[in-house]
Design an enzyme around this catalytic site. Structure first.
Site, PDB file in Angstrom:
ATOM      1  N   ASP A   1       1.198   8.549  -5.674  1.00 44.31           N
ATOM      2  CA  ASP A   1      -0.019   8.276  -4.540  1.00 44.31           C
ATOM      3  C   ASP A   1       0.471   9.041  -3.612  1.00 44.31           C
ATOM      4  O   ASP A   1      -0.610   9.846  -2.810  1.00 44.31           O
ATOM      5  CB  ASP A   1      -0.301   6.886  -4.347  1.00 44.31           C
ATOM      6  CG  ASP A   1      -0.586   6.093  -5.823  1.00 44.31           C
ATOM      7  OD1 ASP A   1      -1.351   6.527  -6.582  1.00 44.31           O
ATOM      8  OD2 ASP A   1      -0.515   4.943  -5.764  1.00 44.31           O
TER       9      ASP A   1
ATOM     10  N   ASP B   1       2.677   0.202  -9.118  1.00 50.32           N
ATOM     11  CA  ASP B   1       2.614   0.079  -7.435  1.00 50.32           C
ATOM     12  C   ASP B   1       3.704  -0.564  -7.074  1.00 50.32           C
ATOM     13  O   ASP B   1       3.777  -1.911  -7.573  1.00 50.32           O
ATOM     14  CB  ASP B   1       1.413  -0.112  -6.926  1.00 50.32           C
ATOM     15  CG  ASP B   1       0.270   0.988  -7.475  1.00 50.32           C
ATOM     16  OD1 ASP B   1       0.726   2.001  -7.297  1.00 50.32           O
ATOM     17  OD2 ASP B   1      -0.980   0.486  -7.406  1.00 50.32           O
TER      18      ASP B   1
END
Length: 166
Positions: A144, A126
């Site tokens: 995402d 991330d």
């Protein structure tokens, strides 16, 4: 009496798989770039509300089950693969419904992007960090984002469909 075979109502998978592949490519390329440029845990301010970071997520959204001991890697991988298989079926069956299929293709591309991370690294990379003052939204990635946009499109498509049925 002759029988003719008609083409399935759904249409071709190719355009929708193409959308998913584009999502996967952009997702993986951005993760590779961030992992090469930034040190783990580092934060680089881009705007007063946005940083680029490098963090690892062993869980799911919002680090759900991140500390579960390792089994979650395989559970979330299996879930992502199962979702991709189901989505392929739905794309084939409903291939002419553009918004529905675009939404599914975005979700599938995002799911596979994160599955690739889990298989290669044991975690998801991330790097997008939005914040207001000291409050930070959990870091996330392009996969995402694709999943979230796809889910929003599914809701919008369903609302549009229901409204049109009235």
């Amino acid at each position: 009496m002759s029988r003719t075979l008609s083409k399935p109502a759904g249409g071709s998978l190719a355009p929708w798989l193409g959308v998913a592949v584009i999502v996967i490519l952009f997702d993986q390329l951005t993760k590779i770039a961030v992992a090469k440029v930034f040190a783990y845990g580092s934060s680089h301010a881009i705007a007063p509300f946005f940083n680029l970071v490098l963090v690892y997520n062993r869980g799911a959204a919002f680090s759900f089950l991140a500390m579960a001991g390792g089994w979650q890697r395989w559970a979330f991988t299996a879930l992502g693969v199962a979702a991709a298989v189901l989505i392929c079926y739905l794309l084939k069956r409903h291939g002419t419904q553009k918004m529905f299929c675009t939404a599914l293709a975005l979700i599938m591309g995002g799911a596979i992007g994160n599955v690739i991370d889990r298989l290669l690294y044991g975690h998801v990379i991330d790097f997008l960090d939005f914040h207001v003052g000291a409050w930070h939204w959990p870091a996330f990635n392009l996969a995402d984002s694709a999943i979230t946009i796809g889910a929003a499109l599914l809701v919008f498509d369903e609302l549009r469909r229901v409204r049109g049925a009235r």
